[in-house]
Write a protein that holds these residues in place. Sequence first.
Motif, mmCIF file in Angstrom:
data_model
loop_
_atom_site.group_PDB
_atom_site.id
_atom_site.type_symbol
_atom_site.label_atom_id
_atom_site.label_comp_id
_atom_site.label_asym_id
_atom_site.label_seq_id
_atom_site.Cartn_x
_atom_site.Cartn_y
_atom_site.Cartn_z
ATOM 1 N N THR A 202 -24.215 -16.040 1.828
ATOM 2 C CA THR A 202 -25.556 -16.075 2.398
ATOM 3 C C THR A 202 -25.901 -14.706 2.960
ATOM 4 O OG1 THR A 202 -25.333 -18.431 2.935
ATOM 5 C CG2 THR A 202 -27.010 -17.189 4.128
ATOM 6 N N ASP A 203 -27.117 -14.234 2.686
ATOM 7 C CA ASP A 203 -27.548 -12.930 3.180
ATOM 8 C C ASP A 203 -28.091 -12.985 4.605
ATOM 9 O OD1 ASP A 203 -27.087 -11.554 0.655
ATOM 10 O OD2 ASP A 203 -28.840 -12.646 -0.084
ATOM 11 N N ASN B 59 -40.319 -13.047 0.249
ATOM 12 C CA ASN B 59 -40.835 -12.233 -0.849
ATOM 13 C C ASN B 59 -39.795 -11.302 -1.460
ATOM 14 O OD1 ASN B 59 -43.500 -13.274 -0.661
ATOM 15 N ND2 ASN B 59 -43.898 -11.949 1.107
ATOM 16 N N ASN B 60 -38.544 -11.464 -1.067
ATOM 17 C CA ASN B 60 -37.469 -10.660 -1.616
ATOM 18 C C ASN B 60 -36.323 -11.556 -2.065
ATOM 19 O OD1 ASN B 60 -37.946 -7.518 -1.023
ATOM 20 N ND2 ASN B 60 -38.845 -8.713 0.656
ATOM 21 N N ASP B 61 -35.441 -10.988 -2.847
ATOM 22 C CA ASP B 61 -34.317 -11.757 -3.384
ATOM 23 C C ASP B 61 -33.234 -11.851 -2.325
ATOM 24 O OD1 ASP B 61 -32.600 -13.098 -5.034
ATOM 25 O OD2 ASP B 61 -31.906 -11.306 -6.105
ATOM 26 N N VAL B 62 -33.445 -12.769 -1.377
ATOM 27 C CA VAL B 62 -32.565 -12.912 -0.229
ATOM 28 C C VAL B 62 -32.125 -14.372 -0.110
ATOM 29 C CG1 VAL B 62 -32.376 -12.698 2.278
ATOM 30 C CG2 VAL B 62 -33.706 -11.029 0.998
ATOM 31 N N ARG B 63 -30.844 -14.582 0.048
ATOM 32 C CA ARG B 63 -30.312 -15.933 0.222
ATOM 33 C C ARG B 63 -30.339 -16.270 1.708
ATOM 34 N NH1 ARG B 63 -24.823 -14.399 -2.743
ATOM 35 N NH2 ARG B 63 -25.225 -12.684 -1.290
#
Length: 226
Positions: A110-111, A185-189
Amino acid sequence: MTNEDVWVVIPVFNEAQVIADVVERVRPTFPNVVCVDDGSADDSATRIAGTHAHLVRHSLNLGQGAALQTGLSYALARPGAKYFVTFDADGQHQVSDAERMVEVARNDETDVVLGSRFLEQAQHVPWLKRAVLRTAVALSPTARKLRLTDAHNGLRVFSRSVVERLHITMNGMAHASEIVAFLANNDVRVREVPVTILYTDYSKSKGQSLVNGVNILFDLSLRDRG
């Protein structure tokens, strides 16, 4: 786990009454703490200087968003920093919750880990604050996109890759909605975990009113149109 790769960022504005106690509760678990004194008019900076926390000062009060960005930038420059915890200065956050959230970030691919007051029982949340927070989620397209239950909880854990891309521009309390928009809006987990907020008379006196909650949404709508 010594958590030497974790930095706790605490924005501070006129918290002389409690800030030293907050830092001393955090440091046995997270030795790396940076407090950003955001132009306090009281003895907050002196109280922080009496602890082992790092102290960064704004000469003027710029708002919590600016203080968080300053603290995150400072921590990002520290050798070995991998995880970044945002932690309120008023004593309402629990170190045990932050520790559990860091472990989720380490082990769950997880980010970003966000604390939520509403994943479990929420009777401890004052009813007006509960109404404001749930209204903010309902009116926020980005919070709905992430399926968040608590978009304005100040207890968060970010990975280094996220902090390197995150640039908070909303200086006031609207920064929380700005962060949610960035994540959506970003590739974030992103994962939410349940946390408990300690609502003392002191911490409630520092919280947001219903008007401030509306102002957050208004500020963001102006920014999005600008």
